[in-house]
Design an enzyme around this catalytic site. Structure first.
Site, PDB file in Angstrom:
ATOM      1  N   ASP A   6      10.224  -3.801  14.102  1.00  0.00           N
ATOM      2  CA  ASP A   6       9.503  -4.562  13.024  1.00  0.00           C
ATOM      3  C   ASP A   6      10.400  -5.912  12.342  1.00  0.00           C
ATOM      4  O   ASP A   6      10.644  -5.841  11.309  1.00  0.00           O
ATOM      5  CB  ASP A   6       9.284  -3.640  11.724  1.00  0.00           C
ATOM      6  CG  ASP A   6       8.232  -4.487  10.866  1.00  0.00           C
ATOM      7  OD1 ASP A   6       7.259  -5.282  11.284  1.00  0.00           O
ATOM      8  OD2 ASP A   6       8.140  -3.862   9.533  1.00  0.00           O
TER       9      ASP A   6
ATOM     10  N   LYS B 249      13.119   2.331  -3.696  1.00  0.00           N
ATOM     11  CA  LYS B 249      11.621   2.353  -2.933  1.00  0.00           C
ATOM     12  C   LYS B 249      11.068   3.513  -3.302  1.00  0.00           C
ATOM     13  O   LYS B 249      11.738   4.680  -2.880  1.00  0.00           O
ATOM     14  CB  LYS B 249      11.853   2.241  -1.305  1.00  0.00           C
ATOM     15  CG  LYS B 249      10.861   1.923  -0.470  1.00  0.00           C
ATOM     16  CD  LYS B 249      11.126   1.693   0.742  1.00  0.00           C
ATOM     17  CE  LYS B 249       9.834   1.575   1.683  1.00  0.00           C
ATOM     18  NZ  LYS B 249       9.910   1.405   3.174  1.00  0.00           N
TER      19      LYS B 249
ATOM     20  N   SER C  69       0.888  -1.205   0.078  1.00  0.00           N
ATOM     21  CA  SER C  69      -0.302   0.050  -0.090  1.00  0.00           C
ATOM     22  C   SER C  69       0.943   1.258   0.198  1.00  0.00           C
ATOM     23  O   SER C  69       0.363   2.219  -0.311  1.00  0.00           O
ATOM     24  CB  SER C  69      -0.857   0.052   1.305  1.00  0.00           C
ATOM     25  OG  SER C  69      -0.318  -0.159   2.305  1.00  0.00           O
TER      26      SER C  69
END
EC number: 2.7.11.13
Length: 707
Positions: free
Chosen positions: A504, A409, A390
């Site tokens: 993460d 990215k 997303s």
């Protein structure tokens, strides 16, 4: 290695059985495991193991072999009740695999009744039977990638708790009374009083949020400071045309008596919003906020002007000597060349007048500034798409000037803005800029932007990630898992030494270079300034890896990274997640309450490491208490040599060329590498200054890029 199912039976319901009428059933069950065999008489099932009589709500284990079935017979102690059913274990294991390792189903019995069965899938090194058939079927918990989640950012303004919100119906701003335009999350809404506003109007809110305006702190605040205490005079009103609530911004529904209207100022609100409207009848919040801002700026300018005088009126301070005055003035004036360049690629490079202002800068700085302003996506050839989400996409790109390959990215500005992730993006850039100081963090070359996108230019690690590799071999051997774990420890400890909590850590974010060394990637979840006793309480992370203190809403520090590290090591060694659930609620309950399953074949040192990492008291967890490098599992590791990359990795990925993509998921590689289209209306209305400090080039890579 043979997989097995841990099965529990409960909640027997005899249904409408005539034999049970008026009698206590008092049932018990018998479990017969039968093997499929070929005989002279044809196909048949033979029971080779004794019949089991498991108590209700207890568990038993059944190993999975193709053709093996489980017959369950329910008998009654007090009545003539016999019901039975047969379950194929292979099909049950397949059902578990599709439901994250566990399942819960009602079994219909014949001739009557039913019971609830829970099954959980495990792996174990106990049987010598060849597992190739099961490997081909994919009986593994780690069969898909898992995305991270993050709690919505809360903006605390005048006691309001504003979060970015998607409005499914037309909504008007309660501050400026204009329509809230846009797609996705168009504006902010208070979680307490439901007031809806534009994102641009958040600085113009003057009414405090209390949920009720009657004798509220907000009303008292204005009464004492501004002498404003004007309650609305609301009366029920019949609206003949579509009308919107001026508090929550949504439509007043109904055919009659749809809402309330103030007799004095004409404000329209829902019945449910009446008690949440502040006593500001006749006050235009937007104009008042602008007036207050003007007064504040005037006062600041006046105080700055007064500070230049040697003597002041009123309570006297010691006059500043002239030398001190001269020394204090320059910091108030922006110094040319010291401000970070904007780096927006659609702007032309700085002209000569700007360059000549102030003293000349060193040649390297000028080259960096010129390159930073000129660098654009057209300087790269996009060859392949390596991944997407997303947030945007990741590309394999070739730099035209040097024919070198990079991973780019690309984030969509509209998505970053809508998700309120501007600060997260800036944090990721700052952490990546530090990565050059450590060998096991992904290195960033530079960042630049266009009107629609933000770009991170990073080193291309063509060895793939650990999730990709573990899907092919299902689990790593002890030496390989220990090597990866040791390099991850060095990377985590470096981040922690800089006051950064990673938050993460997972297989997807551990990449391999062409030699087989790991690189930690994706720093979008990082939290800065976490040195000493600093703690935070943001709910974020990938569900399987979230520490229990986060789930409990407690403040936490780098201890959460060591819990995630434990999950990572467990998955590398055992090939499945330590905690399971059919949904997030069950998964989070398992993380808070359950103890992981440790197979009998797991080495003692590895189990000891995992047990100490899965301690639910953060202050007692290994990594927080004690030196994790001294654990017996790492006794063969020379940490200094490891950090210098002098130890050969136990596995070297197959890399054919610098642009080889064979270690990435094929589903992305087949797509055409192109940027996504942005919301043009939102881009044109966006304040680009929010990204003014994004563009950056690593000084250590100037020569490489400019050559």
């Amino acid at each position: 290695m043979s997989p097995f199912l841990r099965i529990g039976l409960s909640n027997f319901d005899c249904g409408t059985c005539q034999a049970c009428q008026g009698e206590a059933v008092n049932p018990y069950c018998a479990v017969l495991v039968k093997e499929y065999v070929e005989s002279e008489n044809g196909q048949m099932y033979i029971q080779k193991k004794p019949t089991m009589y498991p108590p209700w709500d207890s568990t038993f284990d059944a190993h999975i072999n193709k053709g093996r079935v489980m017959q369950i017979i329910v008998k009654g102690k007090n009545v003539d009740l016999i019901s039975e059913t047969t379950v194929e274990l292979y099909s049950l294991a397949e059902r578990c695999r599709k439901n994250n390792g566990r399942t819960e189903i009602w079994l219909e019995l014949k001739p009557q009744g039913r019971m609830l069965m829970n099954a959980r899938y495990f792996l174990e090194m106990s049987d010598t039977k060849d597992m190739s058939e099961f490997e081909n079927e994919g009986f593994f918990a780690l069969h898909q990638r898992r995305g991270a989640i993050k709690q919505a950012k809360v903006h605390h303004v005048k006691c309001h708790e504003f979060t970015a919100t998607f409005f499914p119906q037309p909504t008007f701003c309660s501050v400026c009374h204009e329509f809230v335009w846009g797609l996705n999350k168009q504006g902010y809404q208070c979680r307490q009083c439901n007031a809806a506003i534009h994102k641009k109007c958040i600085d113009k809110v003057i009414a405090k949020c209390t949920g009720s305006a009657i004798n509220s702190r907000e009303t008292m605040f204005h009464k004492e400071r501004f002498k404003i205490d004007m309650p609305h005079r609301f009366k029920v009103y019949n609206y003949k045309s579509p009308t919107f609530c001026e508090h929550c911004g949504t439509l007043l529904w109904g055919l009659a008596r749809q809402g309330l209207k103030c007799d004095a100022c004409g404000m329209n609100v829902h019945h449910r919003c009446q008690t949440k409207v502040a006593n500001l009848c006749g006050i235009n919040q937007k104009l008042m906020a602008e007036a207050l801002a003007m007064i504040e700026s005037t006062q600041q300018a006046r105080s700055l002007r007064d500070s230049e005088h040697i003597f002041r009126e009123g309570p006297v301070e010691i006059g500043l000597p002239c030398s001190t005055k001269n020394e204090t003035r320059p910091p108030c004036v922006p110094t040319p060349g010291k401000r970070e360049p904007q780096g927006i690629s659609w702007d032309s490079p700085l002209d000569g007048s700007n360059k000549s202002a102030g003293p000349p800068e060193p040649e390297v700085s000028m080259r960096r500034t010129s390159l930073q302003l000129k660098l654009k996506i057209d300087d790269f050839i996009l060859h392949k798409m390596l991944g997407k989400g997303s947030f945007g996409k990741v590309f394999l790109a070739e730099f035209k000037r040097t024919n070198q390959f990079f991973a780019i990215k690309a984030l969509k500005k509209d998505v970053v803005l809508m998700d309120d992730d501007v600060e997260c993006t800036m944090v990721e850039k700052r952490v990546l800029s530090l990565a050059w100081e450590h060998p096991f963090l992904t290195h960033m070359f530079c960042t630049f932007q266009t009107k629609e996108n933000l770009f991170f230019v990073m080193e291309y690690l063509n060895g793939g990630d650990l999730m990709y590799h573990i899907q092919s071999c299902h689990k790593f051997d002890l030496s390989r898992a220990t090597f990866y774990a040791a390099e991850v420890i060095l990377g985590l400890q470096f981040l922690h030494s800089k006051g950064i909590v990673y938050r993460d850590l997972k297989l997807d974010n551990i990449l391999l270079d062409r030699d087989g060394h790991i690189k930690i990637a994706d720093f979008g979840m990082c939290k800065e300034n976490m040195l000493g006793d600093a703690k935070t309480n943001t709910f974020c992370g990938t569900p399987d890896y979230i520490a229990p203190e986060i789930l409990l809403g407690q403040k936490y520090n780098h201890s959460v990274d060591w819990w995630s590290f434990g999950v990572l090591v467990y998955e590398m060694l055992i090939g499945q997640s330590p905690f399971h659930g059919q949904d997030e609620e069950e998964l989070f309950h398992s993380i808070r309450m359950d103890n992981p399953f440790y197979p009998r074949w797991l080495e003692r040192e590895a189990k000891d490491l995992l047990v100490k990492l899965f301690v639910r008291e953060p202050e007692k967890r290994l990594g927080v208490r004690g030196d994790i490098r001294q654990h017996p599992l790492f006794r063969e590791i020379n940490w200094e040599e490891l950090e210098r990359k002098e130890i050969d990795p136990p596995f070297r990925p197959k890399v054919k060329s610098p642009y080889d993509c064979s270690n990435f998921d094929k589903e992305f590689l087949s797509e055409k590498p192109r940027l996504s289209f942005a919301d043009r209306a939102l881009i044109n209305s966006m304040d680009q200054n929010m990204f003014s400090n994004f563009s950056f080039i690593n000084p250590g890579m100037e020569t490489l890029i400019c050559s």
